[in-house]
Design a protein around this motif. Structure first.
Motif, mmCIF file in Angstrom:
data_model
loop_
_atom_site.group_PDB
_atom_site.id
_atom_site.type_symbol
_atom_site.label_atom_id
_atom_site.label_comp_id
_atom_site.label_asym_id
_atom_site.label_seq_id
_atom_site.Cartn_x
_atom_site.Cartn_y
_atom_site.Cartn_z
ATOM 1 N N ASP A 131 0.810 -1.212 0.000
ATOM 2 C CA ASP A 131 0.000 0.000 0.000
ATOM 3 C C ASP A 131 0.847 1.267 0.000
ATOM 4 O OD1 ASP A 131 -2.317 -1.479 -0.042
ATOM 5 O OD2 ASP A 131 -2.623 -1.428 2.133
ATOM 6 N N SER A 132 1.967 1.254 0.712
ATOM 7 C CA SER A 132 2.789 2.461 0.813
ATOM 8 C C SER A 132 3.500 2.798 -0.493
ATOM 9 C CB SER A 132 3.822 2.302 1.928
ATOM 10 O OG SER A 132 4.648 1.186 1.685
ATOM 11 N N SER A 133 3.530 1.866 -1.461
ATOM 12 C CA SER A 133 4.143 2.171 -2.751
ATOM 13 C C SER A 133 3.153 2.786 -3.733
ATOM 14 C CB SER A 133 4.743 0.896 -3.360
ATOM 15 O OG SER A 133 3.735 -0.054 -3.671
ATOM 16 N N LEU A 134 1.877 2.801 -3.376
ATOM 17 C CA LEU A 134 0.837 3.358 -4.240
ATOM 18 C C LEU A 134 0.913 4.881 -4.266
ATOM 19 C CD1 LEU A 134 -2.094 1.114 -3.005
ATOM 20 C CD2 LEU A 134 -1.115 1.048 -5.307
ATOM 21 N N PRO A 135 0.390 5.523 -5.311
ATOM 22 C CA PRO A 135 0.351 6.992 -5.353
ATOM 23 C C PRO A 135 -0.413 7.549 -4.161
ATOM 24 C CG PRO A 135 -0.168 6.069 -7.509
ATOM 25 C CD PRO A 135 -0.137 4.918 -6.554
ATOM 26 N N SER A 136 -0.039 8.739 -3.726
ATOM 27 C CA SER A 136 -0.675 9.321 -2.540
ATOM 28 C C SER A 136 -2.052 9.882 -2.844
ATOM 29 C CB SER A 136 0.213 10.433 -1.960
ATOM 30 O OG SER A 136 0.394 11.474 -2.916
ATOM 31 N N ASN A 137 -2.276 10.308 -4.078
ATOM 32 C CA ASN A 137 -3.592 10.829 -4.460
ATOM 33 C C ASN A 137 -4.647 9.743 -4.269
ATOM 34 O OD1 ASN A 137 -5.763 11.023 -6.777
ATOM 35 N ND2 ASN A 137 -5.069 13.120 -6.385
ATOM 36 N N SER A 138 -5.673 10.045 -3.482
ATOM 37 C CA SER A 138 -6.648 9.021 -3.102
ATOM 38 C C SER A 138 -7.407 8.463 -4.301
ATOM 39 C CB SER A 138 -7.629 9.588 -2.071
ATOM 40 O OG SER A 138 -8.274 10.739 -2.589
ATOM 41 N N GLU A 139 -7.764 9.313 -5.264
ATOM 42 C CA GLU A 139 -8.488 8.831 -6.441
ATOM 43 C C GLU A 139 -7.601 7.923 -7.286
ATOM 44 O OE1 GLU A 139 -11.031 10.547 -10.260
ATOM 45 O OE2 GLU A 139 -10.176 11.933 -8.789
ATOM 46 N N LEU A 140 -6.327 8.326 -7.471
ATOM 47 C CA LEU A 140 -5.407 7.519 -8.268
ATOM 48 C C LEU A 140 -5.069 6.222 -7.538
ATOM 49 C CD1 LEU A 140 -3.911 7.501 -10.921
ATOM 50 C CD2 LEU A 140 -1.992 8.656 -9.798
ATOM 51 N N LYS A 141 -4.973 6.284 -6.223
ATOM 52 C CA LYS A 141 -4.717 5.077 -5.444
ATOM 53 C C LYS A 141 -5.860 4.087 -5.611
ATOM 54 C CE LYS A 141 -2.966 5.471 -1.327
ATOM 55 N NZ LYS A 141 -2.785 5.725 0.134
ATOM 56 N N LYS A 142 -7.092 4.610 -5.582
ATOM 57 C CA LYS A 142 -8.262 3.757 -5.784
ATOM 58 C C LYS A 142 -8.252 3.140 -7.180
ATOM 59 C CE LYS A 142 -12.466 2.423 -4.326
ATOM 60 N NZ LYS A 142 -12.722 1.668 -3.086
#
Length: 601
Positions: A131-142
């Motif tokens: 999870d910590s490697s995902l983009p920080s932007n919540s929409e892009l993370k989703k």
């Protein structure tokens, strides 16, 4: 606006969705009501009234159908799908995004040439391991974890890479063969194991192991083709040490023994020669090796450079026979004849790429670079079938060109896409090596692989695979100048296939530093191609099948052959209409009948 954390927006979205549902319900209810009303209508109604009512009903139906379809399509596009990866793989894959391949290759210089894909839009895939490697932007993370628009979502490289503290890069072929990629959560490995549905390997099936879909997958070498051919076969080890023929492995042991016994004295001699002749310039030496069979090409390189006023004082030639040694002296360049290690090599002309003489000469290409590198000097190594348009060293020494200063070793692009040369496809006939512990160990390793070089008949193939390994293991920084995106170092690919580049060179509109006549079968053709390019500077009296016929061994002095052999002006002649030439050669024959077109239209 992000979905998470914005309660007002979520309430609005919920309300809008309910309205859409109501609209859909209204539509179906209204349609049923209209149908029922029409079925009960008075059959005696006036024809004009009936027609008007039917037209209104049909129009309204079309409008409602269209609007409902629009709303349903929009709702589908704006919604997220289920998770891309289940919890069973969450320890190494929690999400993925697509990025533009071109944007990625422009953002990060991985050193490899770029495969041209005209008309095909290709993208790269980034897989996130936690999870910590995902983009920080919540929409892009989703979007990374669930996808979007029923497919893997796309992002810019900067957005997608924002939280990646490390990146493992894998290059895979763009091809149509059915192939699968297996990713297993386990102890980490930076190597790829290849499996094919081919028969079990033995002497009978060695050259006939084509894919058979009825067979199970078998572990094969990673340079095994889909026809079952192992392009990196190893030399046989003799079953009996008393055999008269030792084989490549034991013969190479003998060569290594000679090298180790003499390397200290050779390095001492070389250091003295370089100092005495003032060969080292900006800590760099231009290195070539030659035997008598290729001596005319060495002469042409030296003579063409002199005709352009280029400095040949920092050139060091490693001949493999006494005749070539004297020739290099007569041409006025520094030369060192390592008789103990190189004197055993054949002096004849290689008739074709990969023949026994060609393969044997590869040992000299390894040693000459290693020697100079061990002395702490950078090396510009090149084959003798090259002409310079301008001195290439300033390009590699330009400190303002930070894009190339980061690399340990830089190559001309060979142009071949064969698996045994990929992903670098480096041409081992022109490259620049910075002297450091990484490159010194690279060429030491290449020396140890001498038996494989002889068996595979390719110095280039073994070097490229060591580039792969050392780049991954030791962070050796390798750069190959792309044949299509750069025009500084053209070679045989350009001469035989990229005629736009050749016309630019002839018209004086190219940035080329040189022309390397690679991809050419033999010395005879190389000579003819250079002549019709107006790049041949050796007088006919200095062209001989036996270079010893040109030299009075008792009278050769430094530079004494320059006036005798070097022409100040190019010696031009037409030979083939279907090969690049300085001027049109319409009356000449074709050398490639299947090509069907002339260089000059």
């Amino acid at each position: 606006m992000a979905f998470a954390g914005n309660h007002a927006f979520r309430r609005f979205f919920t309300f809008a969705t309910l309205l859409k549902i109501c609209a859909v319900s209204f539509y179906f209810g209204y349609r049923n009501a209209v149908n029922e009303s029409e079925s009960k209508s008075n059959t005696n109604a006036a024809a004009s009234d009936c027609a008007t009512s039917t037209e209104i009903s049909a129009t309204l139906r079309r409008q409602i159908d269209s609007r409902v379809n629009e709303e349903l399509s929009r709702a589908q596009k704006e919604s997220y799908t289920g998770k891309l990866f289940p919890d069973t793989v969450k320890e190494y894959a929690v999400g993925a995004l697509r990025v533009s391949r071109d944007e990625m290759l422009k953002s990060y210089d991985f050193g490899v040439p770029i495969k041209n894909t005209p008309g095909i839009k290709t993208e790269a895939i980034i897989i996130y391991n936690k999870d910590s490697s995902l983009p920080s932007n919540s929409e892009l993370k989703k979007a990374a974890t669930h996808g979007k628009n029923s497919e893997m979502a796309k992002a810019s490289v900067s957005e997608a890479m924002e939280s990646c503290d490390s990146l493992n890069v894998i290059f895979t072929a763009l091809k149509n063969d059915p192939e699968c990629h297996l990713l297993i959560g386990n102890f980490e490995s930076y190597h790829i194991n290849r499996w094919l549905r081919v028969p079990e390997f033995n002497k009978e099936t060695k050259k006939h192991r084509e894919i058979d879909h009825t067979l199970p997958l078998r572990h094969v070498g990673r340079i095994t083709t889909n026809k079952g051919i192992d392009e990196f076969d190893l030399p046989e080890f003799p079953k009996n040490f008393k055999q008269a023929k030792k084989g490549f492995l034991l013969e190479h042991f003998d060569r290594l023994s000679t090298f180790l016994e003499n390397v200290d004295s050779i390095l001492k001699d070389l250091e003295e020669l370089l100092r005495k002749r003032n060969v080292v310039r900006d800590n760099t030496v231009v290195v070539l090796t030659v035997n008598a069979g290729q001596s005319e090409l060495l002469s042409n390189f030296i003579c063409s450079a002199r005709s352009r006023g280029l400095d040949t004082g920092n050139i060091l030639v490693f001949p493999t026979d006494e005749a070539s040694h004297k020739l290099a002296q007569g041409l006025g360049v520094a030369t060192y004849f390592d008789a103990k290690n190189l004197g055993i090599l054949p002096s004849g002309e290689a008739k074709a790429y990969g023949d026994p003489i060609f393969a044997s000469m590869m040992f000299a290409k390894v040693l000459c670079v290693l020697y100079v590198s061990l002395l702490g000097h950078d090396v510009l190594f090149q084959d003798v079938d090259i002409v310079w348009y301008k001195d290439p060293l300033p390009y590699f020494h330009d400190k303002s060109n930070t894009a190339i200063q980061q690399f340990d070793i830089l190559f001309q692009h060979d142009g071949s896409g064969q698996t045994r040369y990929t992903p670098f496809s480096a041409n081992s006939g022109f490259y620049y090596v910075r002297a450091n512990k990484k490159t010194q160990y690279l060429f030491t390793s290449l020396l140890y692989h001498g038996a494989v070089i002889r068996h595979s008949k390719s110095h280039q193939q073994v070097l490229v695979q060591l580039l792969n390994e050392h780049s991954s293991m030791f962070s050796l920084k390798v750069k190959v100048f792309d044949k299509l995106q750069t025009d500084m170092f053209p070679g045989g690919f350009h001469y035989h296939q990229d005629w736009d580049t050749m016309h630019a060179i002839i018209d004086g509109k190219s940035n080329a530093y040189l022309l390397h006549m690679s991809w050419t079968e033999n010395k005879v053709n190389k000579l003819l191609f250079f002549r019709q390019m107006g790049e041949w500077y050796v007088s006919d009296k200095c062209i001989s099948k036996d270079v010893s016929n040109l030299i009075d061994f008792g009278e050769v002095t430094d530079g004494s052959l320059v006036n005798q052999c070097c022409s100040k002006e190019p010696i031009f002649s037409c030979h083939f209409k279907d090969k690049p030439s300085k001027i049109p050669c319409p009356d000449s024959p074709r050398i490639d009948p299947q090509k069907g077109k002339s260089f000059w239209k």
